[in-house]
Scaffold this motif. Sequence first.
Motif, PDB file in Angstrom:
ATOM      1  N   ILE A  64       4.169  37.207  39.333  1.00  0.00           N
ATOM      2  CA  ILE A  64       2.670  36.464  38.743  1.00  0.00           C
ATOM      3  C   ILE A  64       2.564  36.767  37.505  1.00  0.00           C
ATOM      4  N   GLU A  65       2.776  37.883  37.051  1.00  0.00           N
ATOM      5  CA  GLU A  65       2.647  38.301  35.539  1.00  0.00           C
ATOM      6  C   GLU A  65       3.648  37.576  34.699  1.00  0.00           C
ATOM      7  N   ILE A  66       4.755  37.496  35.139  1.00  0.00           N
ATOM      8  CA  ILE A  66       5.881  37.031  34.358  1.00  0.00           C
ATOM      9  C   ILE A  66       5.507  35.332  34.401  1.00  0.00           C
ATOM     10  N   PHE A  67       5.376  34.835  35.479  1.00  0.00           N
ATOM     11  CA  PHE A  67       4.829  33.541  35.414  1.00  0.00           C
ATOM     12  C   PHE A  67       3.836  33.160  34.460  1.00  0.00           C
ATOM     13  N   PRO A  78       3.817  25.272  36.325  1.00  0.00           N
ATOM     14  CA  PRO A  78       3.785  25.836  37.673  1.00  0.00           C
ATOM     15  C   PRO A  78       4.308  24.921  38.484  1.00  0.00           C
ATOM     16  N   VAL A  79       4.354  23.658  38.301  1.00  0.00           N
ATOM     17  CA  VAL A  79       5.091  22.726  39.059  1.00  0.00           C
ATOM     18  C   VAL A  79       6.810  22.920  38.677  1.00  0.00           C
ATOM     19  N   PHE A  80       6.894  23.218  37.410  1.00  0.00           N
ATOM     20  CA  PHE A  80       8.497  23.307  37.466  1.00  0.00           C
ATOM     21  C   PHE A  80       8.867  24.557  38.050  1.00  0.00           C
ATOM     22  N   LEU A  81       7.953  25.805  37.813  1.00  0.00           N
ATOM     23  CA  LEU A  81       8.201  27.011  38.577  1.00  0.00           C
ATOM     24  C   LEU A  81       8.596  26.836  40.032  1.00  0.00           C
ATOM     25  N   GLY A  82       7.688  26.074  40.732  1.00  0.00           N
ATOM     26  CA  GLY A  82       7.598  25.626  41.978  1.00  0.00           C
ATOM     27  C   GLY A  82       9.096  25.092  42.601  1.00  0.00           C
ATOM     28  N   LEU A  91       4.549  31.101  45.963  1.00  0.00           N
ATOM     29  CA  LEU A  91       3.996  31.890  45.096  1.00  0.00           C
ATOM     30  C   LEU A  91       3.046  31.453  44.151  1.00  0.00           C
ATOM     31  N   ALA A  92       3.791  30.208  43.568  1.00  0.00           N
ATOM     32  CA  ALA A  92       2.986  29.517  42.383  1.00  0.00           C
ATOM     33  C   ALA A  92       1.916  28.506  42.728  1.00  0.00           C
ATOM     34  N   TRP A  93       2.166  28.003  44.167  1.00  0.00           N
ATOM     35  CA  TRP A  93       1.132  27.204  44.740  1.00  0.00           C
ATOM     36  C   TRP A  93      -0.202  27.800  45.195  1.00  0.00           C
ATOM     37  N   ASN A  94       0.250  29.138  45.144  1.00  0.00           N
ATOM     38  CA  ASN A  94      -0.986  29.894  46.017  1.00  0.00           C
ATOM     39  C   ASN A  94      -1.593  30.910  44.791  1.00  0.00           C
ATOM     40  N   THR A  95      -1.114  30.600  43.589  1.00  0.00           N
ATOM     41  CA  THR A  95      -1.715  31.680  42.323  1.00  0.00           C
ATOM     42  C   THR A  95      -2.609  30.562  41.564  1.00  0.00           C
ATOM     43  N   PRO A  96      -3.766  30.718  41.489  1.00  0.00           N
ATOM     44  CA  PRO A  96      -4.951  29.922  40.830  1.00  0.00           C
ATOM     45  C   PRO A  96      -4.750  30.165  39.386  1.00  0.00           C
ATOM     46  N   LEU A  97      -4.408  31.132  38.950  1.00  0.00           N
ATOM     47  CA  LEU A  97      -4.409  31.512  37.682  1.00  0.00           C
ATOM     48  C   LEU A  97      -3.123  30.731  36.762  1.00  0.00           C
ATOM     49  N   LEU A  98      -2.266  30.265  37.570  1.00  0.00           N
ATOM     50  CA  LEU A  98      -1.154  29.717  37.012  1.00  0.00           C
ATOM     51  C   LEU A  98      -1.680  28.073  36.557  1.00  0.00           C
ATOM     52  N   TRP A  99      -2.847  27.472  37.484  1.00  0.00           N
ATOM     53  CA  TRP A  99      -3.305  26.330  37.267  1.00  0.00           C
ATOM     54  C   TRP A  99      -4.703  26.362  36.211  1.00  0.00           C
TER      55      TRP A  99
END
Length: 218
Positions: A64-67, A78-82, A91-99
Amino acid sequence: MPVCEDCGEYRRRAVEGPQTVTELFEEMDQVEALMKRLAVHRSSLRRRINSLVPISRLPPEILIEIFSLVCQSSSTTPVFLGSICADWRSLAWNTPLLWSRITLEVSDALPKSRPDLLSEWLLRSNNLPLHIKLFPTEEDDSVFLNLRTIMEVLVTRSAYWGSIECILPPQCHDLLSMRHFPILRSVLLRPPKGTISTFSQPPNIYPGRNYGDSEHNF
């Protein structure tokens, strides 16, 4: 001649293959079933391959820190990461920080799906402060109309705006005047080139303060 040879090959296949339409449909069903089984097997193999990659062995907290760092320092979303693999997508879909960071280029060609995608993006940010940057590709009415469409979606979450950077044409003033921004800490709004833009009813940026009918320039 090649054409005759092809015809002969087709005749040979017709003789050796199914003889009726029913048999042809049965064979097609068998092929489709096989393709589905192969697709499932391929997905399983890909997951196994992904599990062997060293980065996949990192704890979720580190990933998550890396993302987060990647999304902040580049155009990666986060769409690309997913899209990389199922584990990263979960992981990306459920990490609000990325959005919580929204950076958009707004042009005169606005896909119809973008407002819906933006609404979903906002929902994934949960209740975290939003950091928004909007960059019109050109400063003309058609682009500003699309910018208004984007702003109409964003202001539905105005209570969570933490920062905003945007060229703000008069077409969007009323959207901000009707909203409250209790946690907004950084504002950079620039009028279009060659114009002086003022609010007839300024946004209520600071909770508990009412500007009445006074003008407020950004």
